[in-house]
Design a protein around this motif. Sequence first.
Motif, PDB file in Angstrom:
ATOM      1  N   LEU A   1     -21.303 -32.626  -9.731  1.00  0.00           N
ATOM      2  CA  LEU A   1     -21.972 -34.348  -9.506  1.00  0.00           C
ATOM      3  C   LEU A   1     -22.115 -34.943  -8.694  1.00  0.00           C
ATOM      4  O   LEU A   1     -23.510 -35.757  -8.834  1.00  0.00           O
ATOM      5  CB  LEU A   1     -20.618 -35.193 -10.706  1.00  0.00           C
ATOM      6  CG  LEU A   1     -21.162 -35.973 -11.114  1.00  0.00           C
ATOM      7  CD1 LEU A   1     -21.872 -35.718 -12.702  1.00  0.00           C
ATOM      8  CD2 LEU A   1     -18.944 -36.375 -11.895  1.00  0.00           C
ATOM      9  N   ILE A   2     -21.617 -34.974  -7.883  1.00  0.00           N
ATOM     10  CA  ILE A   2     -22.043 -35.716  -6.186  1.00  0.00           C
ATOM     11  C   ILE A   2     -22.855 -35.547  -5.850  1.00  0.00           C
ATOM     12  O   ILE A   2     -23.698 -36.568  -5.424  1.00  0.00           O
ATOM     13  CB  ILE A   2     -21.094 -35.451  -5.296  1.00  0.00           C
ATOM     14  CG1 ILE A   2     -19.135 -36.198  -5.892  1.00  0.00           C
ATOM     15  CG2 ILE A   2     -20.776 -36.715  -4.139  1.00  0.00           C
ATOM     16  CD1 ILE A   2     -17.862 -35.855  -5.542  1.00  0.00           C
TER      17      ILE A   2
ATOM     18  N   ASN B   1     -30.235 -37.323  -6.706  1.00  0.00           N
ATOM     19  CA  ASN B   1     -31.109 -38.184  -7.095  1.00  0.00           C
ATOM     20  C   ASN B   1     -31.798 -39.737  -6.544  1.00  0.00           C
ATOM     21  O   ASN B   1     -31.804 -40.508  -6.804  1.00  0.00           O
ATOM     22  CB  ASN B   1     -31.490 -38.386  -8.269  1.00  0.00           C
ATOM     23  CG  ASN B   1     -31.409 -36.734  -8.741  1.00  0.00           C
ATOM     24  OD1 ASN B   1     -32.519 -36.997  -8.972  1.00  0.00           O
ATOM     25  ND2 ASN B   1     -30.561 -36.302  -9.888  1.00  0.00           N
ATOM     26  N   SER B   2     -31.162 -40.210  -5.370  1.00  0.00           N
ATOM     27  CA  SER B   2     -30.548 -41.310  -5.878  1.00  0.00           C
ATOM     28  C   SER B   2     -31.223 -41.405  -3.799  1.00  0.00           C
ATOM     29  O   SER B   2     -29.920 -41.803  -2.723  1.00  0.00           O
ATOM     30  CB  SER B   2     -29.782 -42.056  -5.442  1.00  0.00           C
ATOM     31  OG  SER B   2     -29.125 -43.224  -4.860  1.00  0.00           O
TER      32      SER B   2
ATOM     33  N   TRP C   1     -25.857 -34.473  -7.447  1.00  0.00           N
ATOM     34  CA  TRP C   1     -26.253 -35.025  -8.408  1.00  0.00           C
ATOM     35  C   TRP C   1     -26.915 -35.409  -8.015  1.00  0.00           C
ATOM     36  O   TRP C   1     -28.387 -36.678  -8.402  1.00  0.00           O
ATOM     37  CB  TRP C   1     -25.616 -34.572  -9.939  1.00  0.00           C
ATOM     38  CG  TRP C   1     -27.493 -35.204 -11.100  1.00  0.00           C
ATOM     39  CD1 TRP C   1     -28.065 -34.551 -11.572  1.00  0.00           C
ATOM     40  CD2 TRP C   1     -26.862 -36.348 -11.409  1.00  0.00           C
ATOM     41  NE1 TRP C   1     -28.854 -35.001 -12.283  1.00  0.00           N
ATOM     42  CE2 TRP C   1     -28.073 -36.732 -12.693  1.00  0.00           C
ATOM     43  CE3 TRP C   1     -25.783 -37.192 -11.227  1.00  0.00           C
ATOM     44  CZ2 TRP C   1     -28.203 -38.230 -12.928  1.00  0.00           C
ATOM     45  CZ3 TRP C   1     -25.924 -37.979 -12.938  1.00  0.00           C
ATOM     46  CH2 TRP C   1     -27.152 -39.070 -12.940  1.00  0.00           C
ATOM     47  N   GLY C   2     -26.035 -36.439  -8.111  1.00  0.00           N
ATOM     48  CA  GLY C   2     -25.856 -38.591  -7.714  1.00  0.00           C
ATOM     49  C   GLY C   2     -26.765 -38.556  -6.659  1.00  0.00           C
ATOM     50  O   GLY C   2     -27.701 -39.079  -6.129  1.00  0.00           O
ATOM     51  N   ARG C   3     -26.074 -38.420  -5.471  1.00  0.00           N
ATOM     52  CA  ARG C   3     -26.977 -37.788  -4.394  1.00  0.00           C
ATOM     53  C   ARG C   3     -28.423 -37.775  -3.788  1.00  0.00           C
ATOM     54  O   ARG C   3     -28.939 -38.373  -2.984  1.00  0.00           O
ATOM     55  CB  ARG C   3     -25.766 -37.176  -3.045  1.00  0.00           C
ATOM     56  CG  ARG C   3     -24.972 -38.085  -2.612  1.00  0.00           C
ATOM     57  CD  ARG C   3     -24.283 -37.319  -1.539  1.00  0.00           C
ATOM     58  NE  ARG C   3     -22.992 -37.916  -0.775  1.00  0.00           N
ATOM     59  CZ  ARG C   3     -21.934 -37.638  -0.298  1.00  0.00           C
ATOM     60  NH1 ARG C   3     -22.424 -36.000   0.039  1.00  0.00           N
ATOM     61  NH2 ARG C   3     -20.943 -38.392   0.478  1.00  0.00           N
TER      62      ARG C   3
ATOM     63  N   PHE D   1     -19.526 -31.716  -0.592  1.00  0.00           N
ATOM     64  CA  PHE D   1     -18.258 -32.820  -0.452  1.00  0.00           C
ATOM     65  C   PHE D   1     -16.989 -32.854   0.033  1.00  0.00           C
ATOM     66  O   PHE D   1     -16.712 -33.195   1.165  1.00  0.00           O
ATOM     67  CB  PHE D   1     -18.605 -33.810  -1.479  1.00  0.00           C
ATOM     68  CG  PHE D   1     -17.915 -35.237  -1.160  1.00  0.00           C
ATOM     69  CD1 PHE D   1     -18.359 -35.780  -0.391  1.00  0.00           C
ATOM     70  CD2 PHE D   1     -16.175 -35.455  -2.283  1.00  0.00           C
ATOM     71  CE1 PHE D   1     -17.950 -37.101  -0.753  1.00  0.00           C
ATOM     72  CE2 PHE D   1     -15.961 -36.852  -2.233  1.00  0.00           C
ATOM     73  CZ  PHE D   1     -16.763 -37.563  -1.021  1.00  0.00           C
TER      74      PHE D   1
ATOM     75  N   LYS E   1     -36.444 -32.534  -9.611  1.00  0.00           N
ATOM     76  CA  LYS E   1     -37.366 -33.639  -9.880  1.00  0.00           C
ATOM     77  C   LYS E   1     -38.076 -32.237 -11.166  1.00  0.00           C
ATOM     78  O   LYS E   1     -39.263 -32.621 -10.742  1.00  0.00           O
ATOM     79  CB  LYS E   1     -38.431 -34.201  -8.763  1.00  0.00           C
ATOM     80  CG  LYS E   1     -37.579 -35.315  -7.781  1.00  0.00           C
ATOM     81  CD  LYS E   1     -36.799 -36.481  -8.591  1.00  0.00           C
ATOM     82  CE  LYS E   1     -36.052 -36.366  -7.149  1.00  0.00           C
ATOM     83  NZ  LYS E   1     -35.143 -37.965  -7.820  1.00  0.00           N
TER      84      LYS E   1
END
Lengths: 543, 358, 204
Positions: C41-42, C48-49, C44-46, C178, C6
């Motif tokens: 990438l994964i 941030n969400s 980053w997705g996890r 992952f 963040k």
Amino acid sequence: MANIQEKIAKLFPEASFEEADTLTITIPDAKWHDLAKTLRDDAELAFDYLVTIVGMDWKDSLGCIYYLDSTKHNTHIAVKVIATGDRETPYIHSISDLYAIGCIYEREVYDFFGIIFIGNPDMRRLFLSIDWKGFPLRKDYDMDPNINPVPLESERQSDFTQMYVEDADGKIVKEEKRVFVENDFVVNIGPQHPATHGVLRFRTAVDGETIKKIDVYMGYIHRGVEKICEMDTYFQTLHFMDRLDYFSAHPYHHCLCMCIEKAANIEVPRRAQVIRVIMDELSRIASHCLFIGTFCMDLGATTMLFYTLRVREQILDIMDKTCGARMTFNYETIGGVIADLDPDFVKDVKALLEVLPKNIKEYNKLFTGNVITRNRMEGVGVLSREDAISWAITGPSGRGSGWACDIRKTAPYAVYDEVEFDEVVRTEGDSMARFKVRMDEMEQSARIIAQLIDKIPEGDIQAKVPKVLRLPEGRWYQTVEGCRGAFGIYIESDGGTSPYRLKIAPPCLPLAAVVDHLTEGSKIADLITIGGSLDYIVPDMDR
Amino acid sequence: MQDFSELTAFIHSLLMQFLPHWAAVTVECVIIAVCLLLAYSLLALFYIWFERKVCAAFQCRLGPNRVGPWGLLQSVADMFKILIKELISLKYTDKFLFALAPYLVILASMLGFAVLPWGNGLQIIDFNIGIFFLIACSSIGVLGILLAGWSSNNKFTLIGALRSGAQMVSYELSVGLSILTMVAFAGSMSIGDIVNAQANGWFIFTGHVPAVIAFVIYLIAGTAETNRGPFDLPEAESELTAGYHTEYSGIHFGFFYLAEYLNLFIVAGVAALMFFGGWMPFHINGWDGFNHVMDYIPSVVWFIGKAIALSFIIIWFKWTFPRLRIDQLLALEWKYLLPINLVNLVLMVCCIVYGWHF
Amino acid sequence: MEVTTKSMPYDAWKDNEYIEKLVKELQDSGTNVIIGSLDHLINWGRSNSIWPLTFATSCCGIEFVSLGAARFDMARFGWEVARASPRQADFIMVAGTIVHRMAPVLRRLYDQLAEPKYVIACGGCAISGGPFRKSYHVAMGIEDIIPVDVFVPGCPPRPEAMIYGIMQLSRKIKVEKFFGGVNRQEKQEEFLKSHPIEGIDDAK
């Protein structure tokens, strides 16, 4: 008082009297039900409001102290009943047929002390699980965590409840009966549910969308505060009040402080009194703000929550500056308040008083007048005045039913008798009335604050209190008007540094108990409306 | 006004040069499918972000702003996460139906999505019953919801599904009737014809009072069709936790989530099509210069812009009104919307017969 | 590798040693370039969400509501999608006291969460029993019931502290793997083995 005593003495020669904090009648169990009936039905006595039942363990005997109020004459009495039978199976006759709220209060006493009430239709444990060993508030309760370890497997459920009745020979027999009708479609609402305002669980029998019966399960946040208080000194008991009803922490604190001050004969300085009242009213505004927000969110209007939280944040800022915390303040202390006001306090409060009416107007514009809102709330969950008294529904919810039960008016404490304010009473008794009472109460609270804010007297903020506080032997009962209703503290002292018994009489327990009565025959969505409009706080009812 | 049919015709002739007819058509179909899927997912992601931002604005908040510029990548991150989240398999459920339900829902919204007129010449197929097809497709969605509710073996989902069934069946009527009103006005069910009929003025302006009434009813019924607040009873969060999709996790839930937003787009898109001229630019008779400028804005922008503006209104509903109760919801439809709609239809027919319109 | 989230400067974090240890562990195990970037990438997705479960038992829960309101606005970080159903949530913020009666419910909620799942113990009560430690009906911290990723102390913690706590969780997620051995997941499986529930095959 004297004529009450005379009258009862004539009717019940067995009764003995004791002039303490409240007139206390001691009566044998065999006559108790008759006495209760007389107390309730006699026009001159008219004790129609059962305030609380305090379960007691006097080591050699178990018993109950019933606090009764007359809404007609504004008189209070206490009745002491000692249980018959041995310690394993003590009995007292139930008065749940006379006072609707009696049922849940007696279940509470049964849960804590194991006193069986003869004639109570639902003698299950209330807060603790079926398999709990022992009765925690008894003095000989074994606190060893190995006896009752933290369970990981789901709790055993029973569809049956017990009832103890006297048969023709006077023998007590146990009867089992179903909570619901067999093959009912029972939906579990809670304990983890967005609309139960915490961890409350409703087992709801539904027929399509229509509710047939609700069985309220509590105890998902029962923290045993009363037991911990018995182990702590009087000063240490104070901070638990913040964590009961965290929205109205100040009034609760105020209540316990007043009860101890009354017992110890401590004169509180006037400055502290005024500060306490201002703090109480500020909490009331903050609490009602959050009520409106969460209630609207339950109805689906999420945006209102964010609008009301804006005002609440402003109040929390004021509290933060003076008390040093946003929610659990621990500000009132025995003999006064713990710290002096912040230099900005008066300025901040005045700023708040200025924006509050604008905000209330905005809430009304956005929500109250909306046609969907009115359809959802008007005529939903109607509670009559008689039922409100019988179910002991105090506070804004009771006043929405036309019962003028504001303790600030009926038994003024601190400086409430010096300020002018109106008691908001509505007669409709539906969810809308309960909602509007709170809306109007915010204005009245602002009015009280406006009268006091310029007249905070100079002087001490704390009376001289001994470092080690011992209360004399005796018992005291004190109520205040919390944000959700009459909050009571009962203290019994044996002369030591910690209370022998500290009973908390929360306003939210009746509020949850009445849900079944109010929702019968309405829709599932109405349950949410009714629950929201009653505005219970679960940690408060569970303690 | 740029005509996309030139572009598509060019691609078609290009492919035909070195491919047999059947192969060319197959390649075209694949290209269209990929484009649609891409547009579908991108729009859904945009919509999720859009709703979060709009709702934040209503609530005096900022909304997502840390992931990517203006928080635009927030929903992309959400999608990544949801794609690789565990799919929980439940005991005592009908596994086949349980897995089928989200696909049905997403299929229904994709079918509806496919027939929307995206721009001048940008339409996959122009049926002669195009609008009828659209309504028919959108009713498949309710099947998915009912299946989801029933197969989850959960009481909340079952109640949610029952509510949804009652709601969809009722409001389908209003959607159908208000569209029928406009179909009567346009004199055709073909989407292309309806759009072309609005070249000289959108129906909401030319259609007189009945068109406005039909629009208002369509907007209400359309909101109910998409299960959005104040009609979000099937997934009423404060009543039924998450309604019919309580038991779904991972991408299965993601499908429901995407379909909800895409249905919103479809409802808004159909409203744009029926009342606001589809991709037709805003014209004022006689103002040639103005009309010319308007023509320079691409037709795709017109269509998507109108759809987003209309969905903004629907989002506005959701964040303003409290939720209705199930009996009130049904009373609204059967006691008010339906009779008004029927009268409105008669009124519209009168307008057409006596030429009371512009 | 400096792990931050963040757009917070790395130096602003208070407990970087812990994360550095995790990073070292991650690097020591070695990884393929392609899989590594996919992991990136994964994660980053996890990270941030992370959607919370609407779960609150007492005071801390109200501060969590304040966290969602305009002043603290957790929507900025994408955490406002509070799901009422545990199947769709990513982490459970145990905000408030957990008592004996609630413990099985909490455990069940945890079991119902879909992988990857995280737990934040928020407030004194959830960490150790807090002011109610002496009570007969309060669990002495939730670590006996479910594995915890982040502790946020306070009674109740201020919303700022909660934001910090969730950001720490987000940082922890960033150093996960992952494919192959997931450092957190191993710990979780170990926990479930040592705290089994009869009738449910948790340990796999």
